[in-house]
Scaffold this motif. Structure first.
Motif, mmCIF file in Angstrom:
data_model
loop_
_atom_site.group_PDB
_atom_site.id
_atom_site.type_symbol
_atom_site.label_atom_id
_atom_site.label_comp_id
_atom_site.label_asym_id
_atom_site.label_seq_id
_atom_site.Cartn_x
_atom_site.Cartn_y
_atom_site.Cartn_z
ATOM 1 N N LYS A 9 2.018 11.699 -10.253
ATOM 2 C CA LYS A 9 1.388 13.033 -10.247
ATOM 3 C C LYS A 9 2.439 14.115 -10.444
ATOM 4 C CE LYS A 9 -1.872 16.092 -8.483
ATOM 5 N NZ LYS A 9 -1.541 17.188 -9.295
ATOM 6 N N ARG A 15 0.835 -1.199 0.000
ATOM 7 C CA ARG A 15 0.000 0.000 0.000
ATOM 8 C C ARG A 15 0.875 1.256 0.000
ATOM 9 N NH1 ARG A 15 -2.224 -0.459 4.690
ATOM 10 N NH2 ARG A 15 -3.620 -2.115 4.044
ATOM 11 N N GLU A 16 1.922 1.275 0.823
ATOM 12 C CA GLU A 16 2.820 2.428 0.870
ATOM 13 C C GLU A 16 3.532 2.625 -0.467
ATOM 14 O OE1 GLU A 16 5.508 1.769 4.095
ATOM 15 O OE2 GLU A 16 3.919 1.826 5.603
ATOM 16 N N THR A 17 3.936 1.545 -1.093
ATOM 17 C CA THR A 17 4.617 1.634 -2.387
ATOM 18 C C THR A 17 3.682 2.177 -3.457
ATOM 19 O OG1 THR A 17 6.005 -0.252 -1.771
ATOM 20 C CG2 THR A 17 5.918 0.312 -4.108
ATOM 21 N N ILE A 18 2.447 1.715 -3.457
ATOM 22 C CA ILE A 18 1.467 2.199 -4.439
ATOM 23 C C ILE A 18 1.196 3.686 -4.231
ATOM 24 C CG2 ILE A 18 -0.972 2.033 -5.103
ATOM 25 C CD1 ILE A 18 -0.710 -1.004 -4.637
ATOM 26 N N GLN A 19 1.083 4.114 -2.988
ATOM 27 C CA GLN A 19 0.850 5.531 -2.711
ATOM 28 C C GLN A 19 2.037 6.384 -3.147
ATOM 29 O OE1 GLN A 19 -0.035 5.441 1.466
ATOM 30 N NE2 GLN A 19 -2.201 4.937 1.145
ATOM 31 N N ALA A 20 3.251 5.906 -2.880
ATOM 32 C CA ALA A 20 4.448 6.642 -3.301
ATOM 33 C C ALA A 20 4.524 6.719 -4.824
ATOM 34 C CB ALA A 20 5.702 5.987 -2.740
ATOM 35 N N ALA A 24 1.974 6.649 -6.902
ATOM 36 C CA ALA A 24 0.938 7.585 -7.359
ATOM 37 C C ALA A 24 1.398 9.030 -7.193
ATOM 38 C CB ALA A 24 -0.359 7.345 -6.596
ATOM 39 N N ILE A 25 2.067 9.332 -6.087
ATOM 40 C CA ILE A 25 2.589 10.685 -5.865
ATOM 41 C C ILE A 25 3.637 11.036 -6.911
ATOM 42 C CG2 ILE A 25 3.967 12.099 -4.277
ATOM 43 C CD1 ILE A 25 2.471 10.640 -1.978
#
Length: 122
Positions: free
Chosen positions: A108, A97-102, A104-105
């Motif tokens: 962006k 989850r943390e990797t996916i969020q990073a 995505a950032i």
């Protein structure tokens, strides 16, 4: 415990331990994840080699048939292994989850940079 059953269990447990060691040797299994498997196999092998442990444990726990103690101990190890694997999966899920969020950032930021460079070009 019946001699035939003891021989069968000893051979099965040795096959199990050799399989685990072979997986470790081929690096298909990490040592930290296989320690519970190795520990459970060694405990069961000791129970087969020294059936007095099984008899004393069955008397202490109140199980009439000593062979059932072997199954109860193995079931406890299976539950321990399941708990261990569940904690590993939970940890990997959080890291994922943390990797996916990073990611995505970062995506962006890349899009924002591309948009800003396009505006500067025109």
């Amino acid at each position: 415990m019946n001699v035939t059953l003891r021989i069968f269990l000893a051979v099965a447990i040795l096959f199990f331990l050799v399989s685990i060691i072979n997986l470790l040797r081929k690096r298909k299994l990490d040592l930290k994840y296989s320690l519970i498997w190795l520990f459970s196999g060694l405990i069961l092998f000791l129970m087969v080699l020294f059936p007095e442990i099984v008899y004393k444990l069955s008397y202490f726990v109140g199980i009439e048939t000593p062979v059932n103690v072997v199954y109860v101990v193995e079931a406890m190890f299976v539950l321990l292994i399941l708990l261990s694997l569940t904690t590993i999966i939970s940890s990997l899920n959080a890291k994922n989850r943390e990797t996916i969020q990073a990611l995505a950032i970062l995506e962006k930021r890349i899009r924002d940079l591309e948009d800003s460079t396009k505006k500067l070009m025109y």
